[in-house]
Scaffold this active site. Structure first.
Site, PDB file in Angstrom:
ATOM      1  N   SER A 137     -16.420  98.156  16.659  1.00 27.22           N
ATOM      2  CA  SER A 137     -15.365  99.097  16.293  1.00 27.22           C
ATOM      3  C   SER A 137     -16.032 100.332  15.702  1.00 27.22           C
ATOM      4  O   SER A 137     -16.720 100.233  14.684  1.00 27.22           O
ATOM      5  CB  SER A 137     -14.440  98.422  15.280  1.00 27.22           C
ATOM      6  OG  SER A 137     -13.541  99.365  14.739  1.00 27.22           O
ATOM      7  N   ASP A 190      -7.945 102.494  18.753  1.00 34.28           N
ATOM      8  CA  ASP A 190      -7.165 101.986  17.619  1.00 34.28           C
ATOM      9  C   ASP A 190      -6.753 103.161  16.736  1.00 34.28           C
ATOM     10  O   ASP A 190      -7.605 103.846  16.170  1.00 34.28           O
ATOM     11  CB  ASP A 190      -8.025 101.000  16.810  1.00 34.28           C
ATOM     12  CG  ASP A 190      -7.264 100.358  15.655  1.00 34.28           C
ATOM     13  OD1 ASP A 190      -6.062 100.644  15.487  1.00 34.28           O
ATOM     14  OD2 ASP A 190      -7.888  99.556  14.916  1.00 34.28           O
ATOM     15  N   GLU A 217      -4.394 100.190  20.345  1.00 35.24           N
ATOM     16  CA  GLU A 217      -4.036  99.371  19.174  1.00 35.24           C
ATOM     17  C   GLU A 217      -3.248 100.192  18.158  1.00 35.24           C
ATOM     18  O   GLU A 217      -3.648 101.307  17.792  1.00 35.24           O
ATOM     19  CB  GLU A 217      -5.345  98.839  18.557  1.00 35.24           C
ATOM     20  CG  GLU A 217      -5.154  97.873  17.407  1.00 35.24           C
ATOM     21  CD  GLU A 217      -6.512  97.315  16.921  1.00 35.24           C
ATOM     22  OE1 GLU A 217      -7.514  97.408  17.666  1.00 35.24           O
ATOM     23  OE2 GLU A 217      -6.554  96.804  15.792  1.00 35.24           O
ATOM     24  N   ASP A 242      -1.747  95.261  15.417  1.00 31.96           N
ATOM     25  CA  ASP A 242      -2.611  94.809  14.323  1.00 31.96           C
ATOM     26  C   ASP A 242      -1.751  94.807  13.049  1.00 31.96           C
ATOM     27  O   ASP A 242      -1.127  93.785  12.707  1.00 31.96           O
ATOM     28  CB  ASP A 242      -3.837  95.747  14.219  1.00 31.96           C
ATOM     29  CG  ASP A 242      -4.756  95.454  13.043  1.00 31.96           C
ATOM     30  OD1 ASP A 242      -4.449  94.575  12.226  1.00 31.96           O
ATOM     31  OD2 ASP A 242      -5.805  96.120  12.917  1.00 31.96           O
ATOM     32  N   LYS A 266      -6.027  88.652  12.529  1.00 32.83           N
ATOM     33  CA  LYS A 266      -6.987  88.771  11.425  1.00 32.83           C
ATOM     34  C   LYS A 266      -6.645  87.722  10.386  1.00 32.83           C
ATOM     35  O   LYS A 266      -5.497  87.652   9.928  1.00 32.83           O
ATOM     36  CB  LYS A 266      -6.896  90.160  10.770  1.00 32.83           C
ATOM     37  CG  LYS A 266      -7.488  91.283  11.586  1.00 32.83           C
ATOM     38  CD  LYS A 266      -7.399  92.615  10.869  1.00 32.83           C
ATOM     39  CE  LYS A 266      -8.056  93.698  11.729  1.00 32.83           C
ATOM     40  NZ  LYS A 266      -7.820  95.062  11.195  1.00 32.83           N
ATOM     41  N   GLY A 294     -11.474  92.448  12.657  1.00 29.90           N
ATOM     42  CA  GLY A 294     -12.289  92.280  11.450  1.00 29.90           C
ATOM     43  C   GLY A 294     -11.933  93.300  10.394  1.00 29.90           C
ATOM     44  O   GLY A 294     -11.227  94.277  10.660  1.00 29.90           O
TER      45      GLY A 294
HETATM   46  O1  OSB Z   1      -7.850  98.357  12.191  1.00 29.61           O
HETATM   47  O2  OSB Z   1      -9.209  96.908  12.918  1.00 29.61           O
HETATM   48  C1  OSB Z   1      -8.907  97.752  12.079  1.00 29.61           C
HETATM   49  C2  OSB Z   1     -11.805  98.160   9.597  1.00 29.61           C
HETATM   50  C3  OSB Z   1     -11.112  98.448   8.445  1.00 29.61           C
HETATM   51  C4  OSB Z   1      -9.734  98.554   8.500  1.00 29.61           C
HETATM   52  C5  OSB Z   1      -9.051  98.359   9.696  1.00 29.61           C
HETATM   53  C6  OSB Z   1      -9.740  98.038  10.851  1.00 29.61           C
HETATM   54  C7  OSB Z   1     -11.146  97.987  10.796  1.00 29.61           C
HETATM   55  C8  OSB Z   1     -11.979  97.764  11.962  1.00 29.61           C
HETATM   56  C9  OSB Z   1     -13.336  97.155  11.744  1.00 29.61           C
HETATM   57  O3  OSB Z   1     -11.672  98.138  13.069  1.00 29.61           O
HETATM   58  C10 OSB Z   1     -13.535  95.952  12.553  1.00 29.61           C
HETATM   59  C11 OSB Z   1     -14.830  95.262  12.184  1.00 29.61           C
HETATM   60  O4  OSB Z   1     -14.868  94.547  11.159  1.00 29.61           O
HETATM   61  O5  OSB Z   1     -15.798  95.457  12.917  1.00 29.61           O
HETATM   62 MG    MG Z   2      -6.815  97.771  13.934  1.00 29.62          MG
END
Ligand code: OSB
Ligand code: MG
Length: 376
Positions: A137, A190, A217, A242, A266, A294
């Site tokens: 990400s 996202d 997303e 999400d 998650k 994550g």
């Molecule tokens: O929306 O998935 C998300 C990190 C912090 C807050 C929201 C998100 C994220 C990530 C990181 O996309 C995903 C990762 O842990 O690699």
């Molecule tokens: Mg997300």
């Protein structure tokens, strides 16, 4: 064997991110999570992690609220009783909301519960996949050239799917540039709730729709399921939810409305391993594909995510990259690593499946508190 917790220690641990991370709502360069160490009357130890962002921009929780909720409510609940199953322990909490805090205590209980069964967590949950397909990400960068450089770095590391953070001012052009530069790469985006209903008719979504993205997303606010449903009717690209999927009940509403076709599961956002598995089961029944998102977890939370992601309904690549994408050092051994975008599910030992480095956690913790049961 029931779970009888004698003592719980909370650790507040801060780590710098290897690379600054920007989403549609904020930019951050470090992470601060609360780790939970639960010790039973028999001396068995279970670990959990509250992977909340420091500030309440992804959802309303923050590190301080997790610390407070665990210290004042969830830990005393764990210490007050004995439990047959993790679901029983979770049901003993009468705290509303606060899923990241609940996830930390639930993880520790699952770690203990699977150890009493002599099983790695993945096996205790009914996991069927020994390794999990994973992407990275990637945050919003200052320029498209910077972004292309970061993508190149991860492609070189073997990742084959990237997720790009987007916002109303950073969406089509960066996604198009990445697809043009990396022909074989699978790309998804996202928005972290960055758009609103007034953007429904903006050309950005029709342009994104033509790119052949794996999914888009969470374009709209957590509560705005109607805008998600309207947009999904207009797009070929699947919308993935999400932030909106906070419970099994919200999943049912979202599916009934047609607000999306894919779900990001998650453990943190859903309040633990137990509700995350329930959402997985419901999606499997409904024919909705899922993948594991994550929150920049340290090794404890990452191990729990990997165990959940080993369930059969997880068919899209997850955001479970190797630790080195995030931090210089982790708090578990062996380190969690990705090879060609695959991460092995830890199952070297019962429970979370790997060794938690308590000495390192103690040395790095900026705040520590221990609470003991008065049961004995
Ligand atoms: O929306 O998935 C998300 C990190 C912090 C807050 C929201 C998100 C994220 C990530 C990181 O996309 C995903 C990762 O842990 O690699
Ligand atoms: Mg997300």
């Amino acid at each position: 064997m029931s779970i009888d917790i004698r003592e719980v220690t909370l650790f507040r641990v801060r780590k710098d991110l290897v690379r600054e991370f920007e989403t549609s709502s904020h930019r951050k360069n470090y992470i601060e999570h609360v780790l939970v160490k639960a010790t039973t009357v028999h001396g068995m130890v279970g670990w959990g992690e509250a992977a909340s962002p420091v500030d309440p921009f992804y959802c309303y929780e923050n590190t301080d609220s997790c610390w407070d909720t665990l210290r004042r409510y969830l830990v005393p609940t764990l210490l007050a009783d004995t439990f047959k199953t993790p679901a029983d322990a979770l049901a003993a909490s009468h705290v509303t909301g606060h899923p990241f805090a609940h996830a930390a205590s639930d993880m520790a209980v699952w770690d203990l519960y699977s150890q009493t069964q002599g099983l790695p967590l993945t096996d205790a949950l009914g996991g069927t996949q020994r390794e999990v397909s994973s992407g990275v990400s990637l945050g919003i960068e200052r320029t498209i050239d910077d972004l292309l450089e970061v993508v190149a770095l991860h492609v070189r590391d073997g990742y084959r799917r990237v997720k790009l953070k987007i916002s109303p001012t950073w969406a089509y052009e960066p996604a198009k540039a990445v697809l043009d530069a990396f022909a074989d790469l699978v790309v998804q985006v996202d928005a972290n709730c960055g758009f609103d209903a007034s953007d429904l008719d903006s050309p950005v979504f029709t342009k994104l729709d033509r790119l052949g993205l794996l999914m888009i997303e969470q374009p709209f606010a957590e509560d705005d399921l109607l805008s998600h449903a309207t947009l999904q009717r207009r797009l070929d690209t699947p919308i993935c939810l999400d932030e909106s999927i906070t419970s099994l009940e919200m999943l049912r509403v979202a599916l009934a409305l047609g607000a999306g076709r894919i779900v990001n599961i998650k453990v943190s956002r859903l309040g633990g391993v137990t509700p995350a598995r329930a959402v997985h089961d419901a999606c499997l029944d409904a024919g909705i594909p899922v993948w594991c998102g994550g929150m920049h977890e340290f090794g404890v939370g990452r191990a729990a995510n990997l165990a959940i992601a080993s369930l059969p309904g997880f068919t899209y690549p997850s955001d479970l990259s190797g630790s080195s994408k995030y931090y210089e050092t982790d708090i578990v051994e062996p380190a969690i690593v990705a090879h060609q975008g695959m991460v092995v599910v830890p199952r070297e030992r019962p429970g979370l499946g790997l060794q938690v480095l308590e000495d390192r956690i103690r040395a790095e913790a900026t705040e520590t508190i221990t609470m003991a049961s008065d049961k004995i």
